[in-house]
Design an enzyme around this catalytic site. Structure first.
Site, PDB file in Angstrom:
ATOM      1  N   HIS A 110     -15.774  -3.936  16.528  1.00  0.00           N
ATOM      2  CA  HIS A 110     -14.661  -4.581  17.281  1.00  0.00           C
ATOM      3  C   HIS A 110     -13.258  -3.936  16.964  1.00  0.00           C
ATOM      4  O   HIS A 110     -13.365  -2.922  16.260  1.00  0.00           O
ATOM      5  CB  HIS A 110     -14.800  -6.101  16.484  1.00  0.00           C
TER       6      HIS A 110
HETATM    7  P1  TYD Z   1     -16.605  -9.827  11.060  1.00  0.00           P
HETATM    8  O1  TYD Z   1     -15.206  -9.394  10.914  1.00  0.00           O
HETATM    9  O2  TYD Z   1     -17.291  -9.732  12.240  1.00  0.00           O
HETATM   10  O3  TYD Z   1     -17.514  -8.796  10.034  1.00  0.00           O
HETATM   11  P2  TYD Z   1     -17.963  -7.105  10.312  1.00  0.00           P
HETATM   12  O4  TYD Z   1     -16.731  -6.313  10.589  1.00  0.00           O
HETATM   13  O5  TYD Z   1     -18.123  -6.776   8.802  1.00  0.00           O
HETATM   14  O6  TYD Z   1     -19.057  -6.979  11.028  1.00  0.00           O
HETATM   15  O7  TYD Z   1     -17.036 -10.994  10.153  1.00  0.00           O
HETATM   16  C1  TYD Z   1     -18.118 -11.632   9.862  1.00  0.00           C
HETATM   17  C2  TYD Z   1     -18.259 -13.102   9.983  1.00  0.00           C
HETATM   18  O8  TYD Z   1     -17.592 -13.500   8.739  1.00  0.00           O
HETATM   19  C3  TYD Z   1     -17.640 -13.702  10.990  1.00  0.00           C
HETATM   20  O9  TYD Z   1     -18.556 -14.589  11.648  1.00  0.00           O
HETATM   21  C4  TYD Z   1     -16.433 -14.515  10.535  1.00  0.00           C
HETATM   22  C5  TYD Z   1     -16.667 -14.482   8.939  1.00  0.00           C
HETATM   23  N1  TYD Z   1     -15.244 -14.137   8.221  1.00  0.00           N
HETATM   24  C6  TYD Z   1     -14.361 -14.979   7.808  1.00  0.00           C
HETATM   25  O10 TYD Z   1     -14.630 -16.287   7.954  1.00  0.00           O
HETATM   26  N2  TYD Z   1     -13.321 -14.566   7.162  1.00  0.00           N
HETATM   27  C7  TYD Z   1     -12.790 -13.293   7.271  1.00  0.00           C
HETATM   28  O11 TYD Z   1     -11.649 -13.090   6.707  1.00  0.00           O
HETATM   29  C8  TYD Z   1     -14.023 -12.435   7.774  1.00  0.00           C
HETATM   30  C9  TYD Z   1     -13.393 -10.980   7.669  1.00  0.00           C
HETATM   31  C10 TYD Z   1     -14.884 -12.793   8.291  1.00  0.00           C
END
Ligand code: TYD
Length: 141
Positions: free
Chosen positions: A56
Site C-alpha cells: 500500500h
Molecule cells: P495494515 O496497515 O494494512 O498492515 P500491513 O501494512 O502490515 O499489511 O493494517 C492491517 C490491519 O490493522 C488493518 O485492517 C487496520 C489495522 N490497523 C489499525 O487498526 N491501526 C493501525 O495503526 C494499523 C497500522 C493497522
C-alpha cells in the site's frame, strides 16, 4: 504528497549505546533522531518466515521502519523507480516519505517490524490498490 520519489526515502543510522552491561540500546527521540513527531507506534510480528506485508501507499503519513529483530526486505516504488532495501539491524531505520508504494517481503522467522508513524491511524490515508496508486501519482500537477 504526490511528487515524492524513492530517492526521498533514506536510511537513518541511530545511536547504539553499549555499556559494560551486555546488550545494546537504541533511542529514538522526537525532534532529534527523525524529522517528524511520533504520534503512533506499532509493530508487526508472527509473520510466517518468507512472508509479505505492506502493499500500500500513504498520502500523508511519514514512517520510520525498523527491523527491531530479524530481517525483511522493503521494496519502495514511486511508480517510476523501484528500490529494495534490506533491513536487518535494530539501529537502522528506513524513513519512508508520503506517496511511496511499499512492499515488505522475505520476513525471517521471528522478525519484528517496528514502525514509528507521524499520524494516528486513518484508513482514508491509505491507497491499497496499485492501479489507483499509479493514477494518484500521475495526477500530479
Ligand atoms: P495494515 O496497515 O494494512 O498492515 P500491513 O501494512 O502490515 O499489511 O493494517 C492491517 C490491519 O490493522 C488493518 O485492517 C487496520 C489495522 N490497523 C489499525 O487498526 N491501526 C493501525 O495503526 C494499523 C497500522 C493497522
Amino acid at each position: 504528497m504526490k511528487n515524492t520519489t524513492v530517492y526521498d526515502c533514506t536510511m537513518i543510522e541511530m545511536d547504539k549505546h553499549h555499556s559494560d552491561r551486555k546488550g545494546n540500546i537504541t533511542v529514538v527521540e522526537n525532534g532529534k533522531t527523525i524529522p517528524f513527531e511520533v504520534k503512533r507506534t506499532y509493530y508487526l510480528y508472527d509473520v510466517p518466515g518468507g512472508g509479505s506485508r505492506g502493499a500500500h501507499a500513504h498520502k500523508e503519513l511519514r514512517q520510520l521502519i525498523i527491523a527491531a529483530g530479524g530481517s525483511f526486505d522493503v521494496t519502495l516504488d514511486d511508480g517510476n523507480v523501484k528500490r529494495t532495501v534490506v533491513l536487518n539491524r535494530p539501529y537502522q531505520g528506513l524513513l519512508v516519505v508520503p506517496g511511496i508504494w511499499r512492499d515488505l517481503n522475505n520476513f525471517s522467522a521471528g522478525a519484528v517490524c517496528l514502525v514509528l508513524a507521524s499520524e494516528r491511524y486513518d484508513e482514508n490515508d491509505y491507497i491499497r490498490n496499485y492501479q489507483e496508486y499509479l493514477k494518484y501519482k500521475q495526477s500530479e500537477i
